[in-house]
Structure formats: structure tokens, C-alpha cells
Design an enzyme around this catalytic site. Structure first.
Site, PDB file in Angstrom:
ATOM      1  N   LYS A  67       0.850  -1.189   0.000  1.00 56.66           N
ATOM      2  CA  LYS A  67       0.000   0.000   0.000  1.00 56.66           C
ATOM      3  C   LYS A  67       0.881   1.231   0.000  1.00 56.66           C
ATOM      4  O   LYS A  67       1.856   1.303   0.746  1.00 56.66           O
ATOM      5  CB  LYS A  67      -0.871  -0.018   1.277  1.00 56.66           C
ATOM      6  CG  LYS A  67      -1.904   1.085   1.316  1.00 56.66           C
ATOM      7  CD  LYS A  67      -3.172   0.711   0.587  1.00 56.66           C
ATOM      8  CE  LYS A  67      -4.082   1.899   0.348  1.00 56.66           C
ATOM      9  NZ  LYS A  67      -3.646   2.763  -0.785  1.00 56.66           N
ATOM     10  N   LYS A  91       4.904   2.171   8.242  1.00 51.86           N
ATOM     11  CA  LYS A  91       3.731   2.990   8.566  1.00 51.86           C
ATOM     12  C   LYS A  91       2.487   2.103   8.727  1.00 51.86           C
ATOM     13  O   LYS A  91       1.726   2.242   9.681  1.00 51.86           O
ATOM     14  CB  LYS A  91       3.505   4.015   7.449  1.00 51.86           C
ATOM     15  CG  LYS A  91       2.508   5.085   7.786  1.00 51.86           C
ATOM     16  CD  LYS A  91       2.241   5.999   6.586  1.00 51.86           C
ATOM     17  CE  LYS A  91       3.508   6.708   6.133  1.00 51.86           C
ATOM     18  NZ  LYS A  91       3.235   7.694   5.055  1.00 51.86           N
ATOM     19  N   LYS A 103       5.181   2.026  -3.112  1.00 48.83           N
ATOM     20  CA  LYS A 103       5.175   3.436  -3.520  1.00 48.83           C
ATOM     21  C   LYS A 103       5.428   3.524  -4.999  1.00 48.83           C
ATOM     22  O   LYS A 103       6.079   2.651  -5.585  1.00 48.83           O
ATOM     23  CB  LYS A 103       6.281   4.214  -2.785  1.00 48.83           C
ATOM     24  CG  LYS A 103       6.011   5.709  -2.748  1.00 48.83           C
ATOM     25  CD  LYS A 103       4.955   6.004  -1.699  1.00 48.83           C
ATOM     26  CE  LYS A 103       4.818   7.458  -1.367  1.00 48.83           C
ATOM     27  NZ  LYS A 103       4.161   7.630  -0.054  1.00 48.83           N
ATOM     28  N   THR A 187      -4.894  12.592   6.558  1.00 44.18           N
ATOM     29  CA  THR A 187      -3.489  12.667   6.973  1.00 44.18           C
ATOM     30  C   THR A 187      -3.350  13.716   8.076  1.00 44.18           C
ATOM     31  O   THR A 187      -2.745  13.471   9.130  1.00 44.18           O
ATOM     32  CB  THR A 187      -2.582  13.017   5.778  1.00 44.18           C
ATOM     33  OG1 THR A 187      -2.838  12.069   4.740  1.00 44.18           O
ATOM     34  CG2 THR A 187      -1.123  12.992   6.143  1.00 44.18           C
ATOM     35  N   ASN A 218      -2.249  19.322   0.777  1.00 44.25           N
ATOM     36  CA  ASN A 218      -3.359  18.649   1.459  1.00 44.25           C
ATOM     37  C   ASN A 218      -3.121  18.534   2.968  1.00 44.25           C
ATOM     38  O   ASN A 218      -3.965  18.927   3.778  1.00 44.25           O
ATOM     39  CB  ASN A 218      -3.569  17.271   0.805  1.00 44.25           C
ATOM     40  CG  ASN A 218      -4.627  16.460   1.517  1.00 44.25           C
ATOM     41  OD1 ASN A 218      -4.384  15.923   2.591  1.00 44.25           O
ATOM     42  ND2 ASN A 218      -5.816  16.391   0.959  1.00 44.25           N
ATOM     43  N   SER A 345      -7.364   5.272   3.952  1.00 43.14           N
ATOM     44  CA  SER A 345      -7.265   4.488   2.715  1.00 43.14           C
ATOM     45  C   SER A 345      -7.695   3.045   2.969  1.00 43.14           C
ATOM     46  O   SER A 345      -8.363   2.420   2.154  1.00 43.14           O
ATOM     47  CB  SER A 345      -5.823   4.475   2.186  1.00 43.14           C
ATOM     48  OG  SER A 345      -5.567   5.609   1.399  1.00 43.14           O
TER      49      SER A 345
HETATM   50  N1  GLU Z   1       0.777   8.853   0.214  1.00 43.31           N
HETATM   51  C1  GLU Z   1       0.253   8.693   1.538  1.00 43.31           C
HETATM   52  C2  GLU Z   1       1.357   8.294   2.486  1.00 43.31           C
HETATM   53  O1  GLU Z   1       2.514   8.517   2.238  1.00 43.31           O
HETATM   54  C3  GLU Z   1      -0.956   7.781   1.577  1.00 43.31           C
HETATM   55  C4  GLU Z   1      -0.733   6.373   1.176  1.00 43.31           C
HETATM   56  C5  GLU Z   1      -2.007   5.547   1.079  1.00 43.31           C
HETATM   57  O2  GLU Z   1      -3.063   6.051   1.448  1.00 43.31           O
HETATM   58  O3  GLU Z   1      -1.896   4.417   0.635  1.00 43.31           O
HETATM   59  O4  GLU Z   1       1.094   7.816   3.557  1.00 43.31           O
END
Ligand code: GLU
Length: 416
Positions: A67, A91, A103, A187, A218, A345
Site C-alpha cells: 500500500k 507505517k 510506492k 493525513t 493537502n 485508505s
Molecule cells: N501517500 C500517503 C502516504 O505517504 C498515503 C498512502 C495511502 O493512502 O496508501 O502515507
């Protein structure tokens, strides 16, 4: 200088000392599972063809599908994408979500392109990585300079390729296309819930607490809005073009309006400062909410904030970490502070899989619950072991990763 990925590994090695993880788990987590590099030929509006480079990395998927977001930025590199994927693994584990880490990134400056060109780049990227993503393998989301509209193009392209509507392939979609209520400010809200925990622990009165926020995308914008609404003194905000400062507190709703209408934060009458000096302001709380590597050994000495909440990914270098820790600055690390985004998410993904949508109230309640629970677990580990919040967050995540990795056995089980 060492690569970003090598820097990230120093955190893993440090955390391993405070976790129960077997060395084989640590060894497996040192390397990303796969990194795909693709070229994306795209027809420009003037009829010419330009070839963009993109990456998608799956760092680890032992705890669930990979993810993590997709960023559009001119400075994207393989090293950066792999590091961001590594951070996502930790994370998702720190938040206890059933996901691994991934990513993606495309080397592009979105400001130089029309919307139609960006749509073709987004669709082209998905065509190039379609076999490597999916609702049960690797689930992208927004990141720097991508948003709900980009997710909509990407979901649509993927659905066309597989021949069925597949909302769960990507999160952060517009609500009308299967996005979750509350994903837009998740976030910031997740980080803000953690600020509220610090408020409770330290008995703060918000009107005495000054906050500086670097980055007004954001994450930064919503964090400023939430803090301001609860009476915190947001004294400085910035975007990539400039910063504004007012020691008695900024009028955040007006600045948000200005940012939306004129595209920059420094179009008002407040005194303007530089992005660099914003980081060094004498404030209670500093919130880096833009890109990685803004607090380094060069400016760590000058950081005066008592608390740093990392809404950005990787804003602090490992050298700066030591410096801040020695000074007694409490750093709520990125993998914990900004985990609210991927948490919602996860809610979006489960809603898509169930075909059932939650109310905003349910999203906020469950997000708050997870953020408070994990923040306190990390905070407690920090107290117990006398380590930084970052090392505690990594150790907490590593314990969960170890449980998954080691449930099929380690050398302890197989040794004769
Ligand atoms: N890009 C965001 C992060 O770095 C969200 C990632 C997601 O929701 O999968 O956490």
C-alpha cells in the site's frame, strides 16, 4: 552522502535493538521485494511525444497487499521511491493495518502540463504497471502532487484493462467513484489527533501553543484548519513559493481562501519570511508537511520548537534526529504522525470490498481510535526504553512485522 534508502536502514538497525524481531526478519526487510521501472510515452497537446519515467516499488507484502501513494514530481528517483515504499511498510505496521508497503512515482513537473496531458500520463503509467498492482496485491493512493482526480483516471484505466469495475485497486478516489468520506483530510486529522494526545498528556491550553507549518498542500492546509478551529495559535505557514508569519496567530481560513484563489500563501498582508526561517522559528510545535530532507545536520542546531510533528514523509535526516533527541525535542515521526492518510485508505479499501459505505462520523471515530491507540503504544515504549519516539515507532512496527514474518518459522524452528 549516503542514499535516502541507506539512511532509512539506519533507523531499522537501531529499532531492531529494541524489538523482538529475529535477525532474519530484519535481513528480509533490508531489501525491497521488487522495483519496476517503466517508460511512459505520452502524446503532448502539440502533437509531439514525450517519454516519462515511472517507478512502482513493492517493499514488503507479508502483512497484506502493498500500500502506498504515487507521486508526480520532477525530483522522483528510484532511490526515493524505494525509500518511500520502505517507510510505508513500517507505517502500515505501526498503525496495525493489514497492508505491506509500496510506492510509485513519475518524474514530471505537473505545473508544466495541461490537465489533458496529466490524464494521459496517469493512464499511461497505469497501463505500464497494471500487471503489478491490484486490489489484493498492491494498492496505490495519492501522494505529492496527485489527487482524487488522478486516482479516478487511474482507477478507470485499470478497470478497463481488467474488464471490470475495480474500485479497490486504488484509494483516495472521489467519493462519487467509491472514495471514502473523510479521506481528504485524513493525513492531517490523524496527526492532529496525536497533537491532541500531547495536549492531554501535557495539559496544554491551545491558545498558548504556537504552531508553524511548512507546506500548505493537502496535509499542511487541513492541519492548519483543524488546529486554528480549536484555538491553537498557527503563527506561520508556507508553500513552495514563500511563507507568512504573524506572532499573534494567522487568520487561517483567509489564507486557505487565498491559496485556493491565487495559488500561493504569501499573497496577503502578513509579513513574509523564507521557508528556511520558518523551520527555525521559536514556536512550540513545528509541522513539516512538504517534502523529505528539510531538517538536516545543517539546521538542526537552530530548530527551537519543543515538538515536531512530521506530516511529511522523511523531513528529518538521521543526523538531525540525534541532534533533536539530545536537545529534548519530541519528534512524532512520519510513520506514526502521518499514518492517518493510509488508515482512511484502508477504510476506503474495505468499504469498496464490502460495497458498503460508512458515514463521516464512523470514519472519524475509527480513525481517532487507531491514532490514539498507536500513539500511546509508541509513547509508552519510548518511556519504558528511554528512546526517541521514532525508534519506538519503528520497534513497535517491527514487532508486528516480525510476528507475520516469523509465523512460518525462523532458524530457531528449523535448526537441528
Ligand atoms: N501517500 C500517503 C502516504 O505517504 C498515503 C498512502 C495511502 O493512502 O496508501 O502515507
Amino acid at each position: 552522502m549516503s542514499s535516502l534508502y541507506e539512511q532509512a536502514l539506519t533507523r531499522l538497525d537501531l529499532a531492531a535493538r529494541y524489538s523482538n524481531a529475529h535477525e532474519e526478519t530484519v535481513e528480509r526487510l533490508r531489501r525491497p521485494k521488487q522495483t519496476l521501472e517503466v517508460s511512459i510515452p505520452v502524446r503532448m497537446d502539440d502533437g509531439s511525444t514525450r517519454v516519462f519515467t515511472g517507478f512502482r516499488c513493492r517493499h514488503d507484502d507479508t502483512r497484506g497487499p502493498a500500500k502506498g501513494g504515487i507521486r508526480f514530481h520532477p525530483a522522483v528517483t528510484r532511490d526515493e521511491v524505494q525509500t518511500l515504499a520502505f517507510w510505508m511498510t513500517f507505517k502500515c505496521a505501526v498503525a496495525g493495518l493489514p497492508f505491506g508497503g509500496g510506492k510509485g512515482g513519475v518524474i514530471i513537473n505537473p505545473r508544466e502540463h495541461s490537465l489533458a496531458e496529466l490524464e494521459r500520463v496517469s493512464r499511461g503509467f497505469i497501463r505500464a504497471i497494471a500487471r503489478n498492482i491490484g486490489p489484493d496485491t498492491d494498492v496505490p493512493a495519492p501522494d505529492v502532487y496527485t489527487n482524487a482526480r488522478v486516482m479516478a483516471w487511474m482507477m478507470d484505466e485499470y478497470s478497463q484493462i481488467v474488464g471490470k469495475r475495480s474500485p479497490a485497486v486504488i484509494t483516495g478516489k472521489p467519493v462519487a467513484l467509491g472514495g471514502s468520506l473523510g479521506r481528504d483530510d485524513a493525513t492531517a486529522r490523524g496527526g492532529y489527533e496525536q497533537l491532541r494526545e500531547l495536549q492531554r498528556i501535557n495539559n496544554w491550553n491551545p491558545s498558548n501553543i504556537s504552531i508553524a507549518i511548512q507546506g500548505f498542500g493537502n496535509a499542511g492546509q487541513h492541519f492548519a484548519r483543524l488546529a486554528h478551529a480549536d484555538g491553537y495559535k498557527v503563527v506561520a505557514v508556507s508553500d513552495s513559493r514563500g511563507a507568512v508569519y504573524d506572532s499573534s496567530g494567522l487568520d487561517i481560513p483567509t489564507i486557505i481562501e487565498l491559496k485556493q484563489s491565487r495559488g500561493r500563501v504569501d499573497a496577503g498582508s502578513q509579513s513574509e519570511i523564507t521557508n528556511e526561517s520558518l523551520l527555525e522559528l521559536d514556536v512550540d510545535v513545528l509541522v513539516p508537511a512538504a517534502l523529505e530532507g528539510v531538517i538536516t545536520e545543517k539546521n538542526a542546531d537552530n530548530i527551537k520548537a519543543r515538538v515536531v510533528i512530521e506530516l511529511a514523509n522523511g523531513p528529518t535526516s538521521p543526523e538531525a534526529d540525534d541532534n533533536l533527541h539530545d536537545k529534548g525535542v519530541l519528534v512524532v515521526p512520519d510513520i506514526l504522525a502521518n499514518s492517518g492518510g493510509v488508515t482512511v485508505s484502508y477504510f476506503e479499501w474495505t468499504q469498496n470490498k464490502q460495497g458498503f459505505s460508512w458515514t463521516l462520523e464512523t470514519v472519524h471515530e475509527r480513525l481517532g481510535e487507531i491514532m490514539r491507540r498507536e500513539f500511546n503504544a509508541v509513547y509508552q515504549l519510548r518511556q519504558e526504553k528511554n528512546i526517541s519516539m521514532r525508534t519506538a515507532a519503528y520497534a513497535h512496527a517491527l514487532n508486528r512485522l516480525a510476528e507475520a514474518h516469523e509465523s512460518t518459522g525462523t532458524s530457531n524452528d528449523f535448526a537441528r
